[in-house]
Design a protein around this motif. Structure first.
Motif, mmCIF file in Angstrom:
data_model
loop_
_atom_site.group_PDB
_atom_site.id
_atom_site.type_symbol
_atom_site.label_atom_id
_atom_site.label_comp_id
_atom_site.label_asym_id
_atom_site.label_seq_id
_atom_site.Cartn_x
_atom_site.Cartn_y
_atom_site.Cartn_z
ATOM 1 N N VAL A 147 17.367 22.547 -9.577
ATOM 2 C CA VAL A 147 17.845 21.569 -8.861
ATOM 3 C C VAL A 147 17.548 21.807 -7.292
ATOM 4 O O VAL A 147 17.180 20.719 -6.686
ATOM 5 N N LYS A 148 17.432 23.057 -6.902
ATOM 6 C CA LYS A 148 16.914 23.147 -5.317
ATOM 7 C C LYS A 148 15.477 22.613 -5.107
ATOM 8 O O LYS A 148 15.242 22.013 -4.088
ATOM 9 N N ASP A 149 14.804 23.001 -6.070
ATOM 10 C CA ASP A 149 13.292 22.436 -6.080
ATOM 11 C C ASP A 149 13.348 21.156 -6.149
ATOM 12 O O ASP A 149 12.290 20.311 -5.243
ATOM 13 N N PHE A 150 14.037 20.428 -6.819
ATOM 14 C CA PHE A 150 14.045 18.991 -7.202
ATOM 15 C C PHE A 150 14.643 18.186 -5.729
ATOM 16 O O PHE A 150 14.024 17.275 -5.254
ATOM 17 N N ARG A 151 15.644 18.976 -5.108
ATOM 18 C CA ARG A 151 15.946 18.514 -3.695
ATOM 19 C C ARG A 151 15.170 18.351 -2.772
ATOM 20 O O ARG A 151 14.962 17.525 -1.895
ATOM 21 N N ARG A 152 14.408 19.574 -2.923
ATOM 22 C CA ARG A 152 13.445 19.846 -1.681
ATOM 23 C C ARG A 152 12.256 18.713 -1.920
ATOM 24 O O ARG A 152 11.894 18.221 -0.811
ATOM 25 N N THR A 203 13.637 15.426 -0.854
ATOM 26 C CA THR A 203 13.581 15.482 0.720
ATOM 27 C C THR A 203 12.150 15.435 1.321
ATOM 28 O O THR A 203 12.012 14.386 2.416
ATOM 29 N N ASP A 204 11.300 16.003 0.912
ATOM 30 C CA ASP A 204 9.769 15.836 1.233
ATOM 31 C C ASP A 204 9.286 14.418 1.089
ATOM 32 O O ASP A 204 8.634 13.955 1.898
ATOM 33 N N LEU A 205 9.571 14.026 -0.054
ATOM 34 C CA LEU A 205 9.198 12.708 -0.582
ATOM 35 C C LEU A 205 9.531 11.519 0.750
ATOM 36 O O LEU A 205 9.011 10.663 1.214
ATOM 37 N N LYS A 206 10.737 11.484 0.611
ATOM 38 C CA LYS A 206 11.399 10.756 1.696
ATOM 39 C C LYS A 206 11.055 10.826 2.993
ATOM 40 O O LYS A 206 10.595 9.918 3.786
ATOM 41 N N LYS A 214 6.790 9.342 -7.043
ATOM 42 C CA LYS A 214 8.164 9.069 -7.539
ATOM 43 C C LYS A 214 8.528 9.133 -8.915
ATOM 44 O O LYS A 214 9.431 9.673 -9.453
ATOM 45 N N LYS A 215 7.420 8.794 -9.750
ATOM 46 C CA LYS A 215 7.468 8.579 -11.163
ATOM 47 C C LYS A 215 7.497 10.579 -11.610
ATOM 48 O O LYS A 215 8.374 10.496 -12.613
ATOM 49 N N SER A 216 6.904 11.089 -10.887
ATOM 50 C CA SER A 216 6.741 12.698 -11.134
ATOM 51 C C SER A 216 8.013 13.072 -10.707
ATOM 52 O O SER A 216 8.801 13.988 -11.541
ATOM 53 N N LEU A 249 0.985 -1.206 -0.180
ATOM 54 C CA LEU A 249 0.033 -0.039 -0.162
ATOM 55 C C LEU A 249 0.786 1.223 -0.141
ATOM 56 O O LEU A 249 0.546 2.332 -0.610
ATOM 57 N N LEU A 250 1.722 1.238 0.837
ATOM 58 C CA LEU A 250 2.751 2.370 1.040
ATOM 59 C C LEU A 250 3.575 2.520 -0.420
ATOM 60 O O LEU A 250 3.692 3.645 -0.996
ATOM 61 N N GLU A 251 4.131 1.394 -0.915
ATOM 62 C CA GLU A 251 4.889 1.579 -2.142
ATOM 63 C C GLU A 251 3.869 2.175 -3.537
ATOM 64 O O GLU A 251 4.535 3.049 -4.116
ATOM 65 N N ALA A 252 2.598 1.582 -3.266
ATOM 66 C CA ALA A 252 1.706 1.991 -4.459
ATOM 67 C C ALA A 252 1.515 3.515 -4.202
ATOM 68 O O ALA A 252 1.245 4.246 -5.368
ATOM 69 N N GLU A 253 1.118 4.053 -3.031
ATOM 70 C CA GLU A 253 0.952 5.592 -2.791
ATOM 71 C C GLU A 253 2.012 6.298 -3.332
ATOM 72 O O GLU A 253 1.638 7.481 -3.672
ATOM 73 N N PHE A 254 3.263 5.931 -2.929
ATOM 74 C CA PHE A 254 4.302 6.771 -3.463
ATOM 75 C C PHE A 254 4.922 6.573 -4.755
ATOM 76 O O PHE A 254 5.569 7.528 -5.177
ATOM 77 N N GLU A 255 4.405 5.685 -5.522
ATOM 78 C CA GLU A 255 4.955 5.200 -6.798
ATOM 79 C C GLU A 255 4.550 6.447 -7.767
ATOM 80 O O GLU A 255 5.397 6.796 -8.526
ATOM 81 N N LYS A 256 3.268 6.995 -7.760
ATOM 82 C CA LYS A 256 3.211 7.965 -8.715
ATOM 83 C C LYS A 256 3.888 9.265 -8.351
ATOM 84 O O LYS A 256 4.573 10.033 -9.360
#
Length: 163
Positions: free
Chosen positions: A84-89, A92-95, A44-46, A35-42
């Motif tokens: 790059v800053k936005d990407f890193r943020r 980090t937020d996703l993690k 992560k693709k983004s 469930l957790l992986e499915a929730e975060f898969e989208k």
């Protein structure tokens, strides 16, 4: 000998249980991971798409910077730095969110498992049940982990059937 008195007594029963193994191998634990992986898969693709966009922008800057004026070159580098800053943020937020939700799932499951282990301890008259990771050595004969996994899976199934 250096053993505590409660372990020496023959009437006392001792067991160990591997909570991490139960989390990893129980059907409810595996279901929570899915469930957790499915929730975060989208998301992560983004994030992967943004990373690809960054690579393309970096390639463009590398290939074309010699053709651009200093002003355009600076604008492109500023744009790249901002992305790059936005990407890193975002990364980090996703993690952080993944870890927080994983902890919430884990905590809920662990509470159920601990209650189940307590009831096994009471029913089977164990004097002590320790978490396996806290013991330097344990004999497999006192490990009740597999038994708890089976009980937990059966308990989870019967709860789902009653719904």
């Amino acid at each position: 000998m250096l053993f505590p008195e409660f372990i020496k007594a023959e009437s006392n029963k001792v067991a160990v249980v591997d909570l991490q193994k139960i989390l990893n191998e129980s059907s409810k634990g595996r279901e929570a991971v899915k469930l957790l992986e499915a929730e975060f898969e989208k998301r992560k693709k983004s994030l992967d798409a943004k990373e690809e966009e960054l690579k393309k922008l970096e390639e463009e800057i590398t290939k074309r910077s010699s053709l651009w004026s200093d002003k355009i070159k600076q604008e492109k580098e500023d744009e790249f730095d901002k992305k790059v800053k936005d990407f890193r943020r975002m990364q980090t937020d996703l993690k952080d969110e993944f870890q927080r939700k994983n902890k919430n799932f884990t905590d809920k499951i662990l509470m159920d498992i601990i209650e189940l282990v307590k009831s096994v301890g009471e029913e089977e008259k164990f004097s002590i049940i320790m978490e396996k990771q806290n013991a330097i050595f344990t004999s497999s004969s006192i490990d009740i982990t597999d038994k708890v996994i089976k009980l937990y899976d059966n308990t989870s199934k019967s709860k789902n059937n009653n719904k």
